[in-house]
Design a protein around this motif. Sequence first.
Motif, PDB file in Angstrom:
ATOM      1  N   UNK A  24       0.784  -1.322  -0.088  1.00 17.16           N
ATOM      2  CA  UNK A  24      -0.119   0.005   0.106  1.00 17.16           C
ATOM      3  C   UNK A  24       0.923   1.242   0.126  1.00 17.16           C
ATOM      4  N   UNK A  25       2.037   1.128   0.848  1.00 16.46           N
ATOM      5  CA  UNK A  25       2.668   2.575   0.676  1.00 16.46           C
ATOM      6  C   UNK A  25       3.504   2.490  -0.455  1.00 16.46           C
ATOM      7  N   UNK A  26       3.890   1.485  -1.202  1.00 13.76           N
ATOM      8  CA  UNK A  26       4.341   1.480  -2.492  1.00 13.76           C
ATOM      9  C   UNK A  26       3.366   2.284  -3.457  1.00 13.76           C
ATOM     10  N   UNK A  27       2.291   1.798  -3.474  1.00 17.25           N
ATOM     11  CA  UNK A  27       1.209   2.209  -4.638  1.00 17.25           C
ATOM     12  C   UNK A  27       1.044   3.441  -4.073  1.00 17.25           C
ATOM     13  N   UNK A  28       0.807   4.115  -2.802  1.00 17.50           N
ATOM     14  CA  UNK A  28       0.413   5.416  -2.488  1.00 17.50           C
ATOM     15  C   UNK A  28       1.663   6.227  -2.731  1.00 17.50           C
ATOM     16  N   UNK A  29       2.935   5.768  -2.803  1.00 21.40           N
ATOM     17  CA  UNK A  29       3.971   6.813  -3.366  1.00 21.40           C
ATOM     18  C   UNK A  29       4.050   6.827  -4.737  1.00 21.40           C
ATOM     19  N   UNK A  30       3.424   5.945  -5.641  1.00 24.75           N
ATOM     20  CA  UNK A  30       3.398   6.139  -6.942  1.00 24.75           C
ATOM     21  C   UNK A  30       2.184   7.120  -7.348  1.00 24.75           C
ATOM     22  N   UNK A  31       1.122   7.104  -6.478  1.00 22.39           N
ATOM     23  CA  UNK A  31       0.067   8.073  -6.497  1.00 22.39           C
ATOM     24  C   UNK A  31       0.353   9.469  -6.507  1.00 22.39           C
ATOM     25  N   UNK A  32       1.354   9.561  -5.338  1.00 24.13           N
ATOM     26  CA  UNK A  32       1.833  10.942  -4.912  1.00 24.13           C
ATOM     27  C   UNK A  32       2.681  11.676  -5.932  1.00 24.13           C
ATOM     28  N   UNK A  33       3.401  10.734  -6.545  1.00 21.75           N
ATOM     29  CA  UNK A  33       4.410  11.303  -7.652  1.00 21.75           C
ATOM     30  C   UNK A  33       3.461  11.608  -8.814  1.00 21.75           C
ATOM     31  N   UNK A  34       2.194  11.448  -9.237  1.00 21.92           N
ATOM     32  CA  UNK A  34       1.566  11.629 -10.179  1.00 21.92           C
ATOM     33  C   UNK A  34       0.486  12.788  -9.999  1.00 21.92           C
ATOM     34  N   UNK A  35       0.213  12.989  -8.958  1.00 21.44           N
ATOM     35  CA  UNK A  35      -0.770  14.291  -8.544  1.00 21.44           C
ATOM     36  C   UNK A  35      -0.175  15.312  -7.776  1.00 21.44           C
ATOM     37  N   UNK A  36      -1.118  16.464  -7.768  1.00 24.12           N
ATOM     38  CA  UNK A  36      -0.496  17.775  -7.002  1.00 24.12           C
ATOM     39  C   UNK A  36      -1.418  17.757  -6.088  1.00 24.12           C
ATOM     40  N   UNK A  37      -1.079  18.224  -4.884  1.00 28.88           N
ATOM     41  CA  UNK A  37      -1.955  18.548  -3.837  1.00 28.88           C
ATOM     42  C   UNK A  37      -2.251  19.981  -3.587  1.00 28.88           C
ATOM     43  N   UNK A  38      -3.461  20.502  -3.341  1.00 24.91           N
ATOM     44  CA  UNK A  38      -3.691  21.938  -3.419  1.00 24.91           C
ATOM     45  C   UNK A  38      -4.640  22.140  -2.124  1.00 24.91           C
ATOM     46  N   UNK A  39      -4.083  22.910  -0.892  1.00 21.94           N
ATOM     47  CA  UNK A  39      -4.992  23.028  -0.009  1.00 21.94           C
ATOM     48  C   UNK A  39      -5.339  24.534   0.240  1.00 21.94           C
ATOM     49  N   UNK A  40      -5.688  25.349  -1.042  1.00 26.22           N
ATOM     50  CA  UNK A  40      -5.801  26.760  -0.973  1.00 26.22           C
ATOM     51  C   UNK A  40      -7.522  27.111  -1.000  1.00 26.22           C
ATOM     52  N   UNK A  41      -8.391  25.894  -0.976  1.00 21.88           N
ATOM     53  CA  UNK A  41      -9.788  26.286  -1.380  1.00 21.88           C
ATOM     54  C   UNK A  41     -10.578  25.663  -0.503  1.00 21.88           C
ATOM     55  N   UNK A  42     -11.943  26.153  -0.455  1.00 21.75           N
ATOM     56  CA  UNK A  42     -13.214  25.405  -0.190  1.00 21.75           C
ATOM     57  C   UNK A  42     -13.465  24.398  -0.719  1.00 21.75           C
ATOM     58  N   UNK A  43     -13.346  23.344  -0.119  1.00 26.10           N
ATOM     59  CA  UNK A  43     -13.865  22.201  -0.894  1.00 26.10           C
ATOM     60  C   UNK A  43     -15.113  21.123  -0.120  1.00 26.10           C
ATOM     61  N   UNK A  44     -16.242  21.019  -0.628  1.00 20.55           N
ATOM     62  CA  UNK A  44     -17.280  20.459  -0.267  1.00 20.55           C
ATOM     63  C   UNK A  44     -16.831  18.881   0.217  1.00 20.55           C
ATOM     64  N   UNK A  45     -17.230  18.356   1.325  1.00 20.94           N
ATOM     65  CA  UNK A  45     -16.880  17.121   1.803  1.00 20.94           C
ATOM     66  C   UNK A  45     -15.574  16.887   1.805  1.00 20.94           C
ATOM     67  N   UNK A  46     -14.904  17.975   2.381  1.00 20.07           N
ATOM     68  CA  UNK A  46     -13.331  17.757   2.700  1.00 20.07           C
ATOM     69  C   UNK A  46     -12.216  17.685   1.435  1.00 20.07           C
ATOM     70  N   UNK A  47     -12.598  16.881   0.278  1.00 18.44           N
ATOM     71  CA  UNK A  47     -11.645  16.669  -0.757  1.00 18.44           C
ATOM     72  C   UNK A  47     -12.342  16.554  -2.063  1.00 18.44           C
ATOM     73  N   UNK A  48     -11.412  16.821  -2.926  1.00 14.89           N
ATOM     74  CA  UNK A  48     -12.043  16.576  -4.403  1.00 14.89           C
ATOM     75  C   UNK A  48     -10.820  16.531  -5.279  1.00 14.89           C
ATOM     76  N   UNK A  49     -11.191  16.690  -6.477  1.00 14.13           N
ATOM     77  CA  UNK A  49     -10.179  16.660  -7.732  1.00 14.13           C
ATOM     78  C   UNK A  49     -10.531  17.433  -8.843  1.00 14.13           C
ATOM     79  N   UNK A  50      -9.638  17.729  -9.626  1.00 11.22           N
ATOM     80  CA  UNK A  50      -9.705  18.575 -10.853  1.00 11.22           C
ATOM     81  C   UNK A  50     -10.409  17.609 -11.898  1.00 11.22           C
ATOM     82  N   UNK A  51     -10.705  18.384 -13.029  1.00 15.01           N
ATOM     83  CA  UNK A  51     -11.329  17.620 -14.038  1.00 15.01           C
ATOM     84  C   UNK A  51     -10.392  16.643 -14.734  1.00 15.01           C
ATOM     85  N   UNK A  52      -9.096  17.160 -14.613  1.00 16.68           N
ATOM     86  CA  UNK A  52      -8.383  16.164 -15.253  1.00 16.68           C
ATOM     87  C   UNK A  52      -7.797  15.093 -14.426  1.00 16.68           C
ATOM     88  N   UNK A  53      -8.088  15.273 -13.008  1.00 11.21           N
ATOM     89  CA  UNK A  53      -7.467  14.168 -12.035  1.00 11.21           C
ATOM     90  C   UNK A  53      -6.078  14.536 -11.625  1.00 11.21           C
TER      91      UNK A  53
END
Length: 186
Positions: free
Chosen positions: A27-56
């Motif tokens: 699970x750690x390895x899979x999560x590391x792979x995901x973390x290398x492919x996405x960008x995290x942004x904490x600057x916005x108001x997001x309903x239900x705590x988290x969401x994603x961009x249209x392109x993912x």
Amino acid sequence: MPTNSCHPIARHRKLRLPDWYVSGLMLDRALDAILRRVRLDRRFDIPYLAGYSLDGRTIYIDRHLPATFSYRGKKIAVDRYLILHESVEKTLIDGLNLHYQHAHQIATRAEEAAVRADKISWRAYDRFMQRYIKQVESERLTRVPPDLDLKPYRDEHDRDLMRRLQQAEKIKKRPRVTRKRVRRGK
């Protein structure tokens, strides 16, 4: 070792357990792979705590959610679990054309497996998250990312939330009113 493999730092080794067991290492390895492919942004108001961009490619986490919670005297970072959840959910919706609720259920199970693999009580983690979900539900949405994927909210038929998100968009698109300074003579 090539850097394009699933985990460039750790050596690949066969697990001593059957491959169908939930493995913290995998699970750690899979999560590391995901973390290398996405960008995290904490600057916005997001309903239900988290969401994603249209392109993912961007995972949004609500700016009011603390980055950690206390569990047995330790600070536990929560971003990695939410990133896993949102990435799995988005992939299932876009890749397999699943309905939001089905994708959400599977993503929640993946999130739970990752939390438990890190020896954290799912109940404690979920209690922490639920406390902030309730706060965010009644929050006025003032900062919403322009590329937030609204499909989950549409699929849930949350008309009130959709109205609030659209209002936040309208406010953002309004031309800014500036006042000219009037210089007073001597």
